[in-house]
Design a protein around this motif. Structure first.
Motif, PDB file in Angstrom:
ATOM      1  N   TYR A 175      54.234  48.794  15.294  1.00 29.32           N
ATOM      2  CA  TYR A 175      55.314  49.561  14.665  1.00 29.32           C
ATOM      3  C   TYR A 175      56.509  48.617  14.672  1.00 29.32           C
ATOM      4  O   TYR A 175      57.146  48.459  15.724  1.00 29.32           O
ATOM      5  CB  TYR A 175      55.644  50.816  15.475  1.00 29.32           C
ATOM      6  CG  TYR A 175      54.494  51.800  15.613  1.00 29.32           C
ATOM      7  CD1 TYR A 175      54.025  52.516  14.519  1.00 29.32           C
ATOM      8  CD2 TYR A 175      53.901  52.026  16.855  1.00 29.32           C
ATOM      9  CE1 TYR A 175      52.980  53.430  14.652  1.00 29.32           C
ATOM     10  CE2 TYR A 175      52.870  52.943  16.996  1.00 29.32           C
ATOM     11  CZ  TYR A 175      52.410  53.634  15.893  1.00 29.32           C
ATOM     12  OH  TYR A 175      51.390  54.536  16.031  1.00 29.32           O
ATOM     13  N   LEU A 182      57.026  46.314  17.750  1.00 30.45           N
ATOM     14  CA  LEU A 182      56.252  46.824  18.896  1.00 30.45           C
ATOM     15  C   LEU A 182      54.753  46.790  18.608  1.00 30.45           C
ATOM     16  O   LEU A 182      54.295  47.379  17.621  1.00 30.45           O
ATOM     17  CB  LEU A 182      56.676  48.274  19.201  1.00 30.45           C
ATOM     18  CG  LEU A 182      55.856  48.994  20.262  1.00 30.45           C
ATOM     19  CD1 LEU A 182      56.140  48.421  21.652  1.00 30.45           C
ATOM     20  CD2 LEU A 182      56.126  50.499  20.246  1.00 30.45           C
ATOM     21  N   ALA A 184      52.043  48.490  19.691  1.00 33.50           N
ATOM     22  CA  ALA A 184      51.718  49.682  20.487  1.00 33.50           C
ATOM     23  C   ALA A 184      50.269  49.631  20.958  1.00 33.50           C
ATOM     24  O   ALA A 184      49.930  50.132  22.026  1.00 33.50           O
ATOM     25  CB  ALA A 184      51.971  50.941  19.669  1.00 33.50           C
ATOM     26  N   PRO A 221      49.163  56.142  30.786  1.00 34.34           N
ATOM     27  CA  PRO A 221      50.442  56.838  30.966  1.00 34.34           C
ATOM     28  C   PRO A 221      51.102  57.133  29.621  1.00 34.34           C
ATOM     29  O   PRO A 221      50.631  56.658  28.583  1.00 34.34           O
ATOM     30  CB  PRO A 221      51.265  55.833  31.776  1.00 34.34           C
ATOM     31  CG  PRO A 221      50.649  54.507  31.496  1.00 34.34           C
ATOM     32  CD  PRO A 221      49.204  54.746  31.209  1.00 34.34           C
ATOM     33  N   ASN A 222      52.176  57.891  29.629  1.00 35.67           N
ATOM     34  CA  ASN A 222      52.900  58.194  28.392  1.00 35.67           C
ATOM     35  C   ASN A 222      53.274  56.891  27.687  1.00 35.67           C
ATOM     36  O   ASN A 222      53.721  55.936  28.322  1.00 35.67           O
ATOM     37  CB  ASN A 222      54.196  58.973  28.679  1.00 35.67           C
ATOM     38  CG  ASN A 222      53.918  60.382  29.187  1.00 35.67           C
ATOM     39  OD1 ASN A 222      54.453  60.789  30.192  1.00 35.67           O
ATOM     40  ND2 ASN A 222      53.081  61.103  28.503  1.00 35.67           N
ATOM     41  N   GLY A 223      53.071  56.883  26.379  1.00 37.51           N
ATOM     42  CA  GLY A 223      53.480  55.722  25.586  1.00 37.51           C
ATOM     43  C   GLY A 223      52.519  54.543  25.656  1.00 37.51           C
ATOM     44  O   GLY A 223      52.798  53.472  25.124  1.00 37.51           O
ATOM     45  N   ALA A 224      51.347  54.735  26.269  1.00 31.92           N
ATOM     46  CA  ALA A 224      50.403  53.611  26.457  1.00 31.92           C
ATOM     47  C   ALA A 224      49.722  53.195  25.156  1.00 31.92           C
ATOM     48  O   ALA A 224      49.286  52.055  25.027  1.00 31.92           O
ATOM     49  CB  ALA A 224      49.347  53.993  27.486  1.00 31.92           C
ATOM     50  N   GLY A 225      49.604  54.140  24.212  1.00 32.83           N
ATOM     51  CA  GLY A 225      48.934  53.829  22.943  1.00 32.83           C
ATOM     52  C   GLY A 225      47.710  54.692  22.671  1.00 32.83           C
ATOM     53  O   GLY A 225      46.943  54.407  21.751  1.00 32.83           O
ATOM     54  N   LYS A 226      47.556  55.783  23.428  1.00 26.70           N
ATOM     55  CA  LYS A 226      46.366  56.638  23.275  1.00 26.70           C
ATOM     56  C   LYS A 226      46.364  57.353  21.924  1.00 26.70           C
ATOM     57  O   LYS A 226      45.391  57.285  21.184  1.00 26.70           O
ATOM     58  CB  LYS A 226      46.300  57.689  24.397  1.00 26.70           C
ATOM     59  CG  LYS A 226      46.231  57.106  25.787  1.00 26.70           C
ATOM     60  CD  LYS A 226      46.153  58.203  26.833  1.00 26.70           C
ATOM     61  CE  LYS A 226      47.366  59.112  26.849  1.00 26.70           C
ATOM     62  NZ  LYS A 226      48.641  58.460  27.167  1.00 26.70           N
ATOM     63  N   THR A 227      47.453  58.073  21.639  1.00 26.36           N
ATOM     64  CA  THR A 227      47.485  58.862  20.406  1.00 26.36           C
ATOM     65  C   THR A 227      47.362  57.952  19.195  1.00 26.36           C
ATOM     66  O   THR A 227      46.645  58.269  18.234  1.00 26.36           O
ATOM     67  CB  THR A 227      48.799  59.682  20.331  1.00 26.36           C
ATOM     68  OG1 THR A 227      48.873  60.479  21.508  1.00 26.36           O
ATOM     69  CG2 THR A 227      48.834  60.565  19.110  1.00 26.36           C
ATOM     70  N   THR A 228      48.029  56.807  19.255  1.00 28.27           N
ATOM     71  CA  THR A 228      47.931  55.853  18.148  1.00 28.27           C
ATOM     72  C   THR A 228      46.464  55.478  17.929  1.00 28.27           C
ATOM     73  O   THR A 228      45.954  55.517  16.804  1.00 28.27           O
ATOM     74  CB  THR A 228      48.754  54.589  18.487  1.00 28.27           C
ATOM     75  OG1 THR A 228      50.117  54.977  18.651  1.00 28.27           O
ATOM     76  CG2 THR A 228      48.644  53.553  17.398  1.00 28.27           C
ATOM     77  N   ARG A 247      45.831  57.297  10.917  1.00 35.29           N
ATOM     78  CA  ARG A 247      46.778  56.176  10.886  1.00 35.29           C
ATOM     79  C   ARG A 247      46.021  54.920  10.484  1.00 35.29           C
ATOM     80  O   ARG A 247      44.829  54.769  10.800  1.00 35.29           O
ATOM     81  CB  ARG A 247      47.412  55.936  12.265  1.00 35.29           C
ATOM     82  CG  ARG A 247      48.316  57.050  12.694  1.00 35.29           C
ATOM     83  CD  ARG A 247      49.217  56.626  13.827  1.00 35.29           C
ATOM     84  NE  ARG A 247      49.618  57.819  14.569  1.00 35.29           N
ATOM     85  CZ  ARG A 247      50.585  57.854  15.480  1.00 35.29           C
ATOM     86  NH1 ARG A 247      51.237  56.761  15.776  1.00 35.29           N
ATOM     87  NH2 ARG A 247      50.887  58.974  16.104  1.00 35.29           N
ATOM     88  N   GLN A 258      46.461  67.601  19.890  1.00 31.06           N
ATOM     89  CA  GLN A 258      47.287  67.883  21.060  1.00 31.06           C
ATOM     90  C   GLN A 258      48.168  69.079  20.734  1.00 31.06           C
ATOM     91  O   GLN A 258      48.625  69.209  19.606  1.00 31.06           O
ATOM     92  CB  GLN A 258      48.152  66.640  21.280  1.00 31.06           C
ATOM     93  CG  GLN A 258      48.600  66.441  22.691  1.00 31.06           C
ATOM     94  CD  GLN A 258      49.408  65.146  22.805  1.00 31.06           C
ATOM     95  OE1 GLN A 258      50.611  65.168  22.669  1.00 31.06           O
ATOM     96  NE2 GLN A 258      48.750  64.034  23.056  1.00 31.06           N
ATOM     97  N   GLU A 289      43.977  66.137  24.968  1.00 28.16           N
ATOM     98  CA  GLU A 289      44.627  66.888  26.049  1.00 28.16           C
ATOM     99  C   GLU A 289      44.331  68.391  25.952  1.00 28.16           C
ATOM    100  O   GLU A 289      45.244  69.215  25.874  1.00 28.16           O
ATOM    101  CB  GLU A 289      46.138  66.641  26.029  1.00 28.16           C
ATOM    102  CG  GLU A 289      46.481  65.189  26.293  1.00 28.16           C
ATOM    103  CD  GLU A 289      47.976  64.952  26.461  1.00 28.16           C
ATOM    104  OE1 GLU A 289      48.677  65.907  26.855  1.00 28.16           O
ATOM    105  OE2 GLU A 289      48.417  63.836  26.198  1.00 28.16           O
ATOM    106  N   HIS A 306      45.627  63.755  30.725  1.00 23.75           N
ATOM    107  CA  HIS A 306      46.488  63.177  31.769  1.00 23.75           C
ATOM    108  C   HIS A 306      46.003  63.591  33.154  1.00 23.75           C
ATOM    109  O   HIS A 306      46.601  63.212  34.147  1.00 23.75           O
ATOM    110  CB  HIS A 306      47.940  63.619  31.579  1.00 23.75           C
ATOM    111  CG  HIS A 306      48.640  62.855  30.490  1.00 23.75           C
ATOM    112  ND1 HIS A 306      48.887  61.511  30.574  1.00 23.75           N
ATOM    113  CD2 HIS A 306      49.107  63.244  29.293  1.00 23.75           C
ATOM    114  CE1 HIS A 306      49.501  61.105  29.474  1.00 23.75           C
ATOM    115  NE2 HIS A 306      49.641  62.147  28.671  1.00 23.75           N
TER     116      HIS A 306
END
Ligand code: ATP
Length: 314
Positions: free
Chosen positions: A14, A17, A19, A38-45, A54, A84, A156, A188
């Protein structure tokens, strides 16, 4: 047999970044695979790239042998997705929701069987807005199954649920597995992954830091057993200078054990200290302990006294 998901050198940027920064993993047919980080690690991407939502910046991805970005029309009928934080129209019932999805997919599922499958038979005709959090999540799973998919993405699915509702979703996931479906689970809850997943990958800052069976990962990256002593928290101040790696925990202390002999030495030291202690127990490291270390969050709070480097190398 072809893997259900094959990812090699996957990159998603992005702007500046990265990601997702060149990851490789595969998911085997019929397994529950859990993707943790963890949050922001790149899972959802990553998951949304696998679902064809995407576009990747680089690398190769195959889902059921297809490229999700270029062959989504062929893939869509073979995968099920529970997003999610699933929400639905407040005045539709679970039965109507399934009928609606069935029309969209142009399929004729056995609605009663599907509702029973996710333990919603008795809520078939209640409005969505009166369903509990767990019942809503189950409806999300049911909708992901309308097209009888080979591969289900559950993002999740138990977030925010009470322990009983979580276990009830676990049963549904186990049933999917027993039917031979492949499940790609993001969560999580580390205990959930430990209970359900055949294999897991842990992603941190866009890179995979571990892949394998939960027990393999615990053995490979876990440290020693821990001795927990319920008693005077002052035991930490006493044991630390004696060379033990010790951490204060509620109602007592926890000591990282390098060997069985160290457990005996610790107990002798506790007994000789004259400080109060009520009981002791040992425990293995959990997936959560290992996860926290792999993503670099555990060393805060760990007392390193006596010159030993936190209980030895993994
Ligand atoms: P969480 O557990 O919080 O859902 P995640 O592991 O799913 O996190 P991602 O949502 O994949 O993480 O985000 C990975 C990184 O990419 C984060 O730093 C996020 O801010 C960034 N990111 C995600 N989507 C976009 C976007 N559309 N534009 C710019 N940056 C994005």
């Amino acid at each position: 047999m072809v893997d259900s998901v094959e990812v090699s050198g996957l990159v998603k940027s992005y702007g500046p970044l990265r990601a997702v920064d060149g990851i490789d993993f595969s998911v085997r047919p019929g397994e529950v695979f859990s993707f943790l980080g963890p949050n922001g690690a790149g899972k959802t991407t990553t998951v949304e790239i696998l679902e064809g939502l995407r576009k990747r910046s680089g690398g190769d991805v195959r889902v059921l042998g297809l490229d999700p970005w270029h062959e989504l029309d062929r893939l869509r009928t073979r995968i099920g997705v529970t997003p999610q934080d699933f929400h639905f129209f407040p005045k539709l019932t679970p039965r109507e929701a399934i009928q609606l999805y069935a029309r969209l997919f142009d399929v004729r599922p056995d609605v009663a069987e599907l509702l029973a499958h996710v333990e919603l038979a008795d809520k078939a005709d209640d409005h969505y807005d009166v369903l509990s959090g767990g019942q809503r999540q189950k409806l999300g799973v049911a909708l992901a199954l309308v097209n009888d998919p080979e591969l289900c993405f559950l993002d999740e699915p138990t977030t925010g649920l009470d322990p009983r509702a979580r276990r009830s979703i676990w049963e549904v996931i186990r049933r999917l597995r027993s039917e031979g479906r492949t499940v790609f689970l993001t969560t999580h809850y580390l205990d959930e992954a430990e209970q359900l997943a055949d294999r897991i990958s842990i992603i941190n800052l866009g890179k995979i830091v571990a892949t394998g069976r939960p027990d393999e990962i615990i053995t490979r990256y876990g440290r020693h057993d821990r001795l927990r002593i319920v008693g005077d928290p002052g035991l930490a101040g006493h044991l630390g200078p004696l060379g033990f790696t010790v951490q204060e925990v509620p109602n007592g202390v926890e000591i990282e054990l390098g060997s069985k002999a160290e457990a005996l030495r610790a107990l002798e030291a506790v007994s000789a200290s004259g400080l109060r202690w009520d009981s002791f127990s040992t425990r293995r490291e959990t997936l959560e302990d290992v996860f926290l270390r792999l993503v670099g969050r555990i060393d805060e709070g760990m007392l390193r006294i006596g010159g030993r480097e936190n209980g030895g190398a993994p």
